[in-house]
Design a protein around this motif. Sequence first.
Motif, PDB file in Angstrom:
ATOM      1  N   ARG A  31      12.617  -3.731  17.157  1.00  0.00           N
ATOM      2  CA  ARG A  31      11.534  -3.621  16.076  1.00  0.00           C
ATOM      3  C   ARG A  31      10.291  -2.706  16.317  1.00  0.00           C
ATOM      4  NH1 ARG A  31      11.068  -6.930  12.108  1.00  0.00           N
ATOM      5  NH2 ARG A  31      12.768  -8.329  12.684  1.00  0.00           N
ATOM      6  N   ILE A  32       9.863  -2.927  17.549  1.00  0.00           N
ATOM      7  CA  ILE A  32       9.000  -1.919  17.798  1.00  0.00           C
ATOM      8  C   ILE A  32       8.978  -0.584  17.507  1.00  0.00           C
ATOM      9  CG2 ILE A  32       6.877  -1.450  19.512  1.00  0.00           C
ATOM     10  CD1 ILE A  32       6.768  -4.176  17.882  1.00  0.00           C
ATOM     11  N   GLU A  33      10.345  -0.209  18.391  1.00  0.00           N
ATOM     12  CA  GLU A  33      10.810   1.370  17.989  1.00  0.00           C
ATOM     13  C   GLU A  33      10.576   1.444  16.361  1.00  0.00           C
ATOM     14  OE1 GLU A  33      11.634   3.683  19.933  1.00  0.00           O
ATOM     15  OE2 GLU A  33      11.346   2.858  21.994  1.00  0.00           O
ATOM     16  N   ALA A  34      11.340   0.748  15.540  1.00  0.00           N
ATOM     17  CA  ALA A  34      11.416   1.012  14.210  1.00  0.00           C
ATOM     18  C   ALA A  34       9.875   1.099  13.690  1.00  0.00           C
ATOM     19  CB  ALA A  34      11.934  -0.378  13.292  1.00  0.00           C
ATOM     20  N   ILE A  35       8.988   0.453  14.156  1.00  0.00           N
ATOM     21  CA  ILE A  35       7.608   0.466  13.702  1.00  0.00           C
ATOM     22  C   ILE A  35       6.812   1.691  14.057  1.00  0.00           C
ATOM     23  CG2 ILE A  35       5.453  -0.615  13.979  1.00  0.00           C
ATOM     24  CD1 ILE A  35       7.050  -3.466  14.017  1.00  0.00           C
ATOM     25  N   GLY A  36       7.048   1.932  15.229  1.00  0.00           N
ATOM     26  CA  GLY A  36       6.613   3.167  15.829  1.00  0.00           C
ATOM     27  C   GLY A  36       7.289   4.409  15.133  1.00  0.00           C
ATOM     28  N   ALA A  37       8.324   4.501  14.872  1.00  0.00           N
ATOM     29  CA  ALA A  37       8.926   5.410  14.042  1.00  0.00           C
ATOM     30  C   ALA A  37       8.449   5.777  12.734  1.00  0.00           C
ATOM     31  CB  ALA A  37      10.310   5.511  13.803  1.00  0.00           C
ATOM     32  N   VAL A  38       8.204   4.582  12.094  1.00  0.00           N
ATOM     33  CA  VAL A  38       7.363   4.591  10.679  1.00  0.00           C
ATOM     34  C   VAL A  38       6.252   5.223  10.869  1.00  0.00           C
ATOM     35  CG1 VAL A  38       6.391   3.237   9.040  1.00  0.00           C
ATOM     36  CG2 VAL A  38       8.693   2.890   9.829  1.00  0.00           C
ATOM     37  N   ASP A  39       5.329   4.847  12.158  1.00  0.00           N
ATOM     38  CA  ASP A  39       4.061   5.393  12.220  1.00  0.00           C
ATOM     39  C   ASP A  39       3.879   6.844  12.319  1.00  0.00           C
ATOM     40  OD1 ASP A  39       1.155   5.093  12.682  1.00  0.00           O
ATOM     41  OD2 ASP A  39       1.608   4.822  14.717  1.00  0.00           O
ATOM     42  N   GLU A  40       4.961   7.142  13.126  1.00  0.00           N
ATOM     43  CA  GLU A  40       5.177   8.655  13.414  1.00  0.00           C
ATOM     44  C   GLU A  40       5.357   9.535  12.075  1.00  0.00           C
ATOM     45  OE1 GLU A  40       7.960   9.950  16.489  1.00  0.00           O
ATOM     46  OE2 GLU A  40       7.960   8.061  17.017  1.00  0.00           O
ATOM     47  N   ALA A  41       6.326   8.820  11.098  1.00  0.00           N
ATOM     48  CA  ALA A  41       6.432   9.341   9.902  1.00  0.00           C
ATOM     49  C   ALA A  41       5.242   9.594   9.068  1.00  0.00           C
ATOM     50  CB  ALA A  41       7.517   8.750   9.327  1.00  0.00           C
ATOM     51  N   ASN A  42       4.214   8.436   9.115  1.00  0.00           N
ATOM     52  CA  ASN A  42       3.270   8.473   8.495  1.00  0.00           C
ATOM     53  C   ASN A  42       2.198   9.651   9.072  1.00  0.00           C
ATOM     54  OD1 ASN A  42       1.152   7.717   6.391  1.00  0.00           O
ATOM     55  ND2 ASN A  42       1.293   5.462   7.107  1.00  0.00           N
ATOM     56  N   ALA A  43       2.376   9.612  10.165  1.00  0.00           N
ATOM     57  CA  ALA A  43       1.181  10.672  10.840  1.00  0.00           C
ATOM     58  C   ALA A  43       1.800  12.148  10.438  1.00  0.00           C
ATOM     59  CB  ALA A  43       1.187  10.639  12.464  1.00  0.00           C
ATOM     60  N   ALA A  44       3.104  12.408  10.420  1.00  0.00           N
ATOM     61  CA  ALA A  44       3.754  13.602   9.803  1.00  0.00           C
ATOM     62  C   ALA A  44       3.281  13.933   8.489  1.00  0.00           C
ATOM     63  CB  ALA A  44       5.107  13.587   9.896  1.00  0.00           C
ATOM     64  N   LEU A  45       3.081  12.884   7.634  1.00  0.00           N
ATOM     65  CA  LEU A  45       2.691  13.101   6.181  1.00  0.00           C
ATOM     66  C   LEU A  45       1.274  13.383   6.119  1.00  0.00           C
ATOM     67  CD1 LEU A  45       4.712  10.273   4.479  1.00  0.00           C
ATOM     68  CD2 LEU A  45       5.200  12.736   4.546  1.00  0.00           C
ATOM     69  N   LEU A  72       3.975   3.108   3.284  1.00  0.00           N
ATOM     70  CA  LEU A  72       4.404   3.277   4.807  1.00  0.00           C
ATOM     71  C   LEU A  72       3.633   2.081   5.509  1.00  0.00           C
ATOM     72  CD1 LEU A  72       5.418   6.914   5.584  1.00  0.00           C
ATOM     73  CD2 LEU A  72       7.040   5.192   5.199  1.00  0.00           C
ATOM     74  N   PHE A  73       2.734   2.122   5.186  1.00  0.00           N
ATOM     75  CA  PHE A  73       1.752   1.027   5.998  1.00  0.00           C
ATOM     76  C   PHE A  73       2.285  -0.175   5.430  1.00  0.00           C
ATOM     77  CE2 PHE A  73      -1.278   3.520   8.042  1.00  0.00           C
ATOM     78  CZ  PHE A  73      -1.868   2.678   8.854  1.00  0.00           C
ATOM     79  N   ASP A  74       2.446  -0.427   4.301  1.00  0.00           N
ATOM     80  CA  ASP A  74       3.306  -1.683   3.850  1.00  0.00           C
ATOM     81  C   ASP A  74       4.712  -1.925   4.326  1.00  0.00           C
ATOM     82  OD1 ASP A  74       1.122  -1.983   1.959  1.00  0.00           O
ATOM     83  OD2 ASP A  74       2.471  -1.549   0.061  1.00  0.00           O
ATOM     84  N   LEU A  75       5.274  -0.777   4.828  1.00  0.00           N
ATOM     85  CA  LEU A  75       6.640  -1.106   5.202  1.00  0.00           C
ATOM     86  C   LEU A  75       6.504  -1.421   6.828  1.00  0.00           C
ATOM     87  CD1 LEU A  75       9.378   1.212   4.226  1.00  0.00           C
ATOM     88  CD2 LEU A  75       9.006   0.708   6.825  1.00  0.00           C
ATOM     89  N   GLY A  76       5.384  -0.915   7.356  1.00  0.00           N
ATOM     90  CA  GLY A  76       5.161  -1.313   8.740  1.00  0.00           C
ATOM     91  C   GLY A  76       4.703  -2.911   8.770  1.00  0.00           C
ATOM     92  N   ALA A  77       3.823  -3.196   7.918  1.00  0.00           N
ATOM     93  CA  ALA A  77       3.471  -4.656   7.914  1.00  0.00           C
ATOM     94  C   ALA A  77       4.875  -5.657   7.563  1.00  0.00           C
ATOM     95  CB  ALA A  77       2.560  -4.854   6.605  1.00  0.00           C
ATOM     96  N   ASP A  78       5.646  -5.007   6.670  1.00  0.00           N
ATOM     97  CA  ASP A  78       6.956  -5.687   6.589  1.00  0.00           C
ATOM     98  C   ASP A  78       7.708  -5.844   7.772  1.00  0.00           C
ATOM     99  OD1 ASP A  78       9.567  -6.351   5.524  1.00  0.00           O
ATOM    100  OD2 ASP A  78       9.326  -5.506   3.882  1.00  0.00           O
ATOM    101  N   LEU A  79       7.862  -4.670   8.608  1.00  0.00           N
ATOM    102  CA  LEU A  79       8.629  -4.907   9.589  1.00  0.00           C
ATOM    103  C   LEU A  79       7.964  -5.585  10.889  1.00  0.00           C
ATOM    104  CD1 LEU A  79       9.825  -1.163  10.143  1.00  0.00           C
ATOM    105  CD2 LEU A  79      11.273  -2.951   9.819  1.00  0.00           C
ATOM    106  N   CYS A  80       6.548  -5.910  10.805  1.00  0.00           N
ATOM    107  CA  CYS A  80       5.942  -6.433  11.633  1.00  0.00           C
ATOM    108  C   CYS A  80       6.094  -8.080  11.595  1.00  0.00           C
ATOM    109  CB  CYS A  80       4.413  -6.005  11.481  1.00  0.00           C
ATOM    110  SG  CYS A  80       3.426  -6.595  12.942  1.00  0.00           S
TER     111      CYS A  80
END
Length: 198
Positions: A31-45, A72-80
């Motif tokens: 779960r944290i790996e998925a949240i972290g990858a979404v965070d990386e994607a947001n930083a790339a954007l 993507l913040f919504d998506l991270g909150a969903d995964l959280c």
Amino acid sequence: MVRLDRITTRGGDAGETSLGEGSRVRKDTARIEAIGAVDEANAALGLLRAQIAAAGADAEADAMLARIQNDLFDLGADLCVPGAEATDARTGRTRLRVSDAQSARLEAEIAAMNAALPPLASFVLPGGSLAAAQAHVARAVVRRAERRAVRLAAEETVNPAVIRYLNRLSDHLFVLARRLNRNGAGEALWVPGGARQG
């Protein structure tokens, strides 16, 4: 609304972090790996938006990316918050969940951008303008986030709209890269075996 008074809490010094419903998990869980990858994607954007702004071009693309960063913040909150239910059974409170309406908006934007592009006769090599190259980097990072979400979904319940959104987003960034390469004119196409020729 979120209020952050302190950034350094020391709560994660032992290799654990808190999920949105308060449980503690190791920082290397799926779960944290998925949240972290979404965070990386947001930083790339964020980097892509900075490059678009520096070039002084394509305010429409920047507006799309601003909405996507919020998604993507919504998506991270969903995964959280584990599970896929929209309502917390204990408290009755509504949870923030990604919806298929967000994916549908991406699909509409993809179709609109693609309609203005020439058809492809080959695969596109990542590159061209600096902004287009960064869009391709962001696309690849989004694909990694999608793979992490798929892995998590194999182990735990995940809102299926999360995976659909990430899949759509990588398509969106591919088409956006073509648009940023002067509507396809500045892109390089893959020549199968081309490196061996000559």
